[in-house]
Design a protein around this motif. Structure first.
Motif, mmCIF file in Angstrom:
data_model
loop_
_atom_site.group_PDB
_atom_site.id
_atom_site.type_symbol
_atom_site.label_atom_id
_atom_site.label_comp_id
_atom_site.label_asym_id
_atom_site.label_seq_id
_atom_site.Cartn_x
_atom_site.Cartn_y
_atom_site.Cartn_z
ATOM 1 N N ILE A 53 52.574 47.658 34.371
ATOM 2 C CA ILE A 53 53.062 47.083 35.617
ATOM 3 C C ILE A 53 53.783 48.190 36.376
ATOM 4 C CG2 ILE A 53 54.555 45.350 36.653
ATOM 5 C CD1 ILE A 53 54.353 43.735 34.049
ATOM 6 N N GLN A 54 53.409 48.401 37.624
ATOM 7 C CA GLN A 54 54.040 49.411 38.476
ATOM 8 C C GLN A 54 54.947 48.723 39.482
ATOM 9 O OE1 GLN A 54 53.581 52.729 37.954
ATOM 10 N NE2 GLN A 54 52.250 52.217 36.234
ATOM 11 N N LYS A 55 56.097 49.284 39.751
ATOM 12 C CA LYS A 55 57.080 48.670 40.649
ATOM 13 C C LYS A 55 56.547 48.453 42.054
ATOM 14 C CE LYS A 55 61.119 50.314 38.204
ATOM 15 N NZ LYS A 55 62.275 51.178 38.234
ATOM 16 N N GLY A 56 55.694 49.286 42.545
ATOM 17 C CA GLY A 56 55.219 49.180 43.922
ATOM 18 C C GLY A 56 53.964 48.336 44.098
ATOM 19 N N ASP A 57 53.466 47.727 43.036
ATOM 20 C CA ASP A 57 52.223 46.954 43.139
ATOM 21 C C ASP A 57 52.392 45.776 44.093
ATOM 22 O OD1 ASP A 57 50.903 48.577 41.368
ATOM 23 O OD2 ASP A 57 51.126 47.237 39.642
ATOM 24 N N PRO A 58 51.456 45.603 45.036
ATOM 25 C CA PRO A 58 51.537 44.440 45.920
ATOM 26 C C PRO A 58 51.233 43.164 45.121
ATOM 27 C CG PRO A 58 49.588 45.764 46.418
ATOM 28 C CD PRO A 58 50.358 46.488 45.356
ATOM 29 N N GLY A 59 51.997 42.134 45.374
ATOM 30 C CA GLY A 59 51.808 40.869 44.661
ATOM 31 C C GLY A 59 52.580 40.796 43.364
ATOM 32 N N LEU A 60 53.315 41.854 43.040
ATOM 33 C CA LEU A 60 54.051 41.895 41.775
ATOM 34 C C LEU A 60 55.161 40.847 41.732
ATOM 35 C CD1 LEU A 60 54.560 43.267 39.047
ATOM 36 C CD2 LEU A 60 56.116 44.820 40.224
ATOM 37 N N GLY A 61 55.845 40.647 42.852
ATOM 38 C CA GLY A 61 56.943 39.672 42.891
ATOM 39 C C GLY A 61 56.471 38.265 42.586
ATOM 40 N N VAL A 62 55.342 37.875 43.155
ATOM 41 C CA VAL A 62 54.792 36.534 42.900
ATOM 42 C C VAL A 62 54.348 36.427 41.447
ATOM 43 C CG1 VAL A 62 52.951 34.923 43.527
ATOM 44 C CG2 VAL A 62 54.086 36.269 45.306
ATOM 45 N N PHE A 63 53.696 37.479 40.953
ATOM 46 C CA PHE A 63 53.254 37.483 39.560
ATOM 47 C C PHE A 63 54.430 37.315 38.605
ATOM 48 C CE2 PHE A 63 52.837 40.133 35.728
ATOM 49 C CZ PHE A 63 51.871 39.403 35.065
ATOM 50 N N LEU A 64 55.512 38.094 38.812
ATOM 51 C CA LEU A 64 56.669 38.009 37.930
ATOM 52 C C LEU A 64 57.356 36.653 38.030
ATOM 53 C CD1 LEU A 64 58.211 41.581 38.273
ATOM 54 C CD2 LEU A 64 56.908 40.644 36.358
ATOM 55 N N ALA A 65 57.424 36.090 39.234
ATOM 56 C CA ALA A 65 58.041 34.772 39.403
ATOM 57 C C ALA A 65 57.262 33.695 38.644
ATOM 58 C CB ALA A 65 58.126 34.417 40.882
ATOM 59 N N ILE A 66 55.949 33.722 38.758
ATOM 60 C CA ILE A 66 55.117 32.741 38.054
ATOM 61 C C ILE A 66 55.215 32.968 36.544
ATOM 62 C CG2 ILE A 66 52.742 31.968 37.655
ATOM 63 C CD1 ILE A 66 52.185 32.572 40.615
ATOM 64 N N PHE A 67 55.206 34.219 36.124
ATOM 65 C CA PHE A 67 55.287 34.555 34.704
ATOM 66 C C PHE A 67 56.604 34.064 34.099
ATOM 67 C CE2 PHE A 67 55.069 37.800 31.196
ATOM 68 C CZ PHE A 67 53.847 37.393 30.692
ATOM 69 N N LEU A 68 57.712 34.262 34.819
ATOM 70 C CA LEU A 68 59.006 33.779 34.341
ATOM 71 C C LEU A 68 59.067 32.254 34.334
ATOM 72 C CD1 LEU A 68 61.427 36.358 35.952
ATOM 73 C CD2 LEU A 68 60.975 36.038 33.522
ATOM 74 N N MET A 69 58.445 31.608 35.316
ATOM 75 C CA MET A 69 58.414 30.145 35.352
ATOM 76 C C MET A 69 57.660 29.595 34.137
ATOM 77 S SD MET A 69 59.243 27.385 36.911
ATOM 78 C CE MET A 69 59.290 27.171 38.641
ATOM 79 N N ILE A 70 56.580 30.266 33.770
ATOM 80 C CA ILE A 70 55.845 29.859 32.578
ATOM 81 C C ILE A 70 56.748 29.966 31.350
ATOM 82 C CG2 ILE A 70 53.977 30.536 30.997
ATOM 83 C CD1 ILE A 70 52.332 31.265 33.473
ATOM 84 N N GLY A 71 57.509 31.053 31.261
ATOM 85 C CA GLY A 71 58.423 31.234 30.127
ATOM 86 C C GLY A 71 59.468 30.143 30.055
ATOM 87 N N LEU A 72 59.979 29.721 31.203
ATOM 88 C CA LEU A 72 60.966 28.643 31.225
ATOM 89 C C LEU A 72 60.346 27.299 30.856
ATOM 90 C CD1 LEU A 72 62.914 29.598 34.465
ATOM 91 C CD2 LEU A 72 63.696 29.827 32.103
ATOM 92 N N LEU A 73 59.169 27.013 31.378
ATOM 93 C CA LEU A 73 58.530 25.719 31.123
ATOM 94 C C LEU A 73 58.009 25.588 29.696
ATOM 95 C CD1 LEU A 73 56.533 25.147 34.423
ATOM 96 C CD2 LEU A 73 58.589 23.964 33.667
#
Length: 158
Positions: A53-73
């Motif tokens: 995962i690269q910090k400047g990747d476009p769409g990374l913020g949405v990906f990380l948000a969804i990934f963390l939501m999966i972890g919580l659920l």
């Protein structure tokens, strides 16, 4: 790379909605499994350290948000009307028709009641849930959902 994240985001968003639906339908909630959040944080950290995962990747913020939501659920477990909701990334629910045996293990805890529930399927796979309810309440909830021929075994840890 943008199309990769868009496809991955769509797949993960569908999985998130699926998990959220089943988590919302739980009749008898199990104890929350914090390990799912811990594993998500470790996977994200490893992705950055190993440069998947690269910090400047476009769409990374949405990906990380969804990934963390999966972890919580994925930490929520229990018994829903049509399926048992388990904590897992590859199998989120187990239909009651697949369950062959239920093992309840009473765990001695001076502060609150604790019961481990092991669901064994016809394919001899086991799924583990923890409850802070009494054995009689768990048996009552299980009997509402599973077929009456399924064996329920109660054990003590000591």
């Amino acid at each position: 790379m943008v199309s990769f994240y868009l496809i991955l985001d769509a797949v993960l968003l569908c999985y998130t909605c699926y998990s959220w639906y089943w988590q919302a339908n739980i009749d008898l909630k199990g104890q929350y499994r914090t390990s799912s959040v811990i594993w998500m944080v470790i996977l994200i950290w490893a992705g950055f350290v190993w440069q998947f995962i690269q910090k400047g990747d476009p769409g990374l913020g949405v990906f990380l948000a969804i990934f963390l939501m999966i972890g919580l659920l994925d930490g929520f477990t229990g018994f829903a009307p049509k399926r048992a909701v388990v904590s897992g990334y590859f199998r989120r629910t187990v239909p009651y028709t697949e369950i062959m045996m239920v093992t309840l293990i009473k765990v001695p805890n001076p502060k609150k009641e604790m019961v481990i529930c092991i669901l064994t399927t016809q394919k001899n796979k086991q799924y583990y849930l923890r409850f802070t309810h009494g054995v009689t309440q768990i048996i009552g909830a299980i009997k509402e959902h599973i077929h009456h021929d399924i064996k329920i075994e109660v054990q003590d840890i000591l």
